[in-house]
Design an enzyme around this catalytic site. Structure first.
Site: not given
Ligand code: G6Q
Length: 540
Positions: A202, A208, A264-265, A350, A381, A501
């Site tokens: 986003k 990463e 994001g989620r 989250e 199990h 971060k």
């Molecule tokens: C989701 C969070 C988080 C995010 C990641 C990746 O709701 O905000 O999990 O999706 O940190 O972020 P980017 O899409 O900006 O790389």
């Protein structure tokens, strides 16, 4: 939480606390029917919960006292309910398949939503039909989705869930961890000439994802003769940040947009689902959106006492706040849903892992249970022992299907027999008297007794298909929303992930510094940094 409404709930909890689920069922032959709802191809049987009609009424009262109806309308209506980020929350617009406009600051966002989806569909068809060619003219056979968190878990979980709908011969992989092992192991399985990297971020600033994307680009160029033109045929991006995407070297034509009002989620039904659409095709993707939309409609219009996400949310509050249940288990009896608990972990934890209310004050009770789980029957199990006989109360969601995607002998009957039997065993238990009647030696009776009275929900659908799947995800999204409103917290920000971060950036500099860094952390952190530098032969 609304104090008075919660007090009324507590009174009903006390009034029914001593009643065992066995007695609830014995007293009311209609109980299962009374506490079953249907929506969007799903049936929820919530009768194996510690509830009475009166308690459910009080819980509904709690939702009303929290103004849930108005809050739902505010979300669907594009109000900036993500107040700490000053954003609307409109993942529901992504699956609005009607002609109704959705306004953000007076502007209808639906034309943009439709345009991106159409571009995604056209692109996916090109790739799937083999018309989109790699730099050397070969069709794409491998997709590598590079993203993390909300830009990974949704499409990764969904690709696994909908594998039977995946295109034969197109392999979709997911790389998220900055641990190079993740990328390296994936790259071992693909051919550069036939690989498409989908970089999903986003912000397009995530450490990463950018690290993995840069390494993937170097890997690709090294194998395709270093011609930078190759990037255009092998890299596409999904982002809200076109400037950063261009800076990375991906042309705007190869970027699929989404918007800041998609969290994001919650982003799977946006362009973040591109890898999923590549796998299952635009038509199945649209079927999934239909499922989401059906549950959205239900959530928006059904009265709370028959509203599936609201009921799940209220039951969660009942156990978390009324019975002190710290965790909640999600137990899908379907191997394709193996990643669902991990996905829901992010969605729920989250969103609702917050200790400050919307008024900026500390919340009065606890919020956000720990979500965990594994597919059944495997979990039976392993950890079910604690659910059956441990000292903690763990409410569970059992998720199952009447038909299998892989009918084979009587596997499916056995799978579902286990699901149904677990819910019965948890609720009914096995008394000491039953054990004695079976001839269990006296000293073993306490060990072989099951208290029962352990609550569970059972979610049943016909088949795990795209539509059913979409509805299931929307169900949990709206459950989380319901709980966030009742706890009076902001469910759509995630400031708690920021500190780590920032500190990681500082520590990274200290790990990589040519000269001995001046360490000003606590003694443990300083020692860990020195130990790492020493092991790597850096100057101390
Ligand atoms: C989701 C969070 C988080 C995010 C990641 C990746 O709701 O905000 O999990 O999706 O940190 O972020 P980017 O899409 O900006 O790389």
């Amino acid at each position: 939480m609304h104090a008075q409404a919660w007090q009324a709930v507590q009174q009903e909890i006390e009034a029914s606390r001593a009643i065992h689920l066995r007695d609830h069922f014995a007293a009311d032959p209609q109980r299962a029917g009374r506490f079953t709802v249907r929506a969007a191809n799903w049936t929820l049987d919530y009768s194996k919960n510690r509830i009475t009609p009166a308690l459910m009424q009080r819980l509904v009262g709690l939702a009303e006292a929290a103004n849930l109806r108005a809050e739902i309308d505010a979300m669907f209506g594009g109000q900036p309910i993500n107040a700490t980020e000053k954003r609307a929350v409109l993942h529901t617009a992504l699956r609005n398949l009607s002609d109704d406009p959705v306004l953000v600051n007076g502007k209808d966002i639906m034309p943009d939503v439709r345009a991106v989806r159409a571009r995604m569909a056209a692109f996916c068809e090109e790739v799937r039909k083999g018309h989109w060619r790699g730099h050397t003219g070969k069709p794409i056979r491998h997709v590598v989705n590079i993203g993390i968190g909300g830009s990974d878990l949704g499409p990764a979980m969904a690709c696994a869930a909908l594998k039977p709908y995946g295109k034969h011969g197109l392999h979709v992989n997911f790389v998220s961890n900055v641990d190079a092992t993740h990328l390296a192991e994936t790259l071992h399985t693909v051919k550069a000439e036939q690989t498409l990297f989908v970089v999903v971020s986003k912000t397009f600033t995530t450490q990463e994802t950018l690290t993995n994307a840069l390494s993937a680009r170097s890997w690709l160029l090294a194998r395709l003769g270093g011609d930078r033109a190759a990037v255009a045929r092998h890299f596409v991006a999904v982002s809200t940040n076109s400037a950063k995407v261009t800076e990375f070297g991906i042309a705007p034509d190869n970027m699929f947009e989404f918007w800041d009002w998609v969290g994001g989620r919650y982003s799977l039904p946006s362009a973040v689902g591109l890898s999923l659409m590549l796998a299952i095709g635009p038509r199945n993707f649209e079927r999934m959106l239909k499922g989401y939309a059906a549950m959205d409609r239900h959530f928006r219009t059904a009265p709370f006492e028959r509203n599936m996400p609201v009921i799940l949310g209220l039951l969660g509050v009942l156990y978390h706040n009324g019975y002190g249940a710290a965790t909640h288990a999600v137990l899908p009896y379907d191997q394709y849903l193996a990643r669902l608990p991990a996905y829901l972990q992010q969605l729920d934890m989250e969103s609702n892992g917050k200790s400050v209310g919307r008024d900026g004050l500390p919340v009065s009770g606890t919020t956000g249970p720990i979500i965990w789980g594994e597919p059944g029957t495997n979990g039976q199990h392993a950890f079910y022992q604690l659910i059956h006989q441990g000292t903690q109360l763990i409410p569970c969601d059992f998720i199952g299907f009447c038909r299998s995607q892989n009918p084979m002998g009587d596997h499916h009957d056995k799978l579902m027999a286990n699901l149904i039997a677990q819910t019965e065993a948890l609720a009914m238990g096995k008394s000491a008297a039953q054990c004695r009647a079976e001839g269990v030696p006296a000293e073993l009776v306490p060990h072989k007794t099951f208290d029962g009275n352990r609550p569970s929900n059972t979610l049943l659908a016909d088949l795990l298909d795209p539509q059913t799947f979409g509805a299931l995800i929307a169900l949990y999204e709206h459950k989380v929303f319901t709980q966030g409103i009742i706890w009076n917290i902001f469910s759509f920000d995630q400031w708690g992930v920021e500190l780590g971060k920032v500190l990681a950036g500082r520590v990274l500099q200290e790990l990589q510094s040519e000269t001995p860094p001046e360490l000003r952390h606590d003694s443990s952190t300083n020692a860990l940094i020195r130990r790492y530098r020493e092991a790597r032969g850096a100057k101390l």
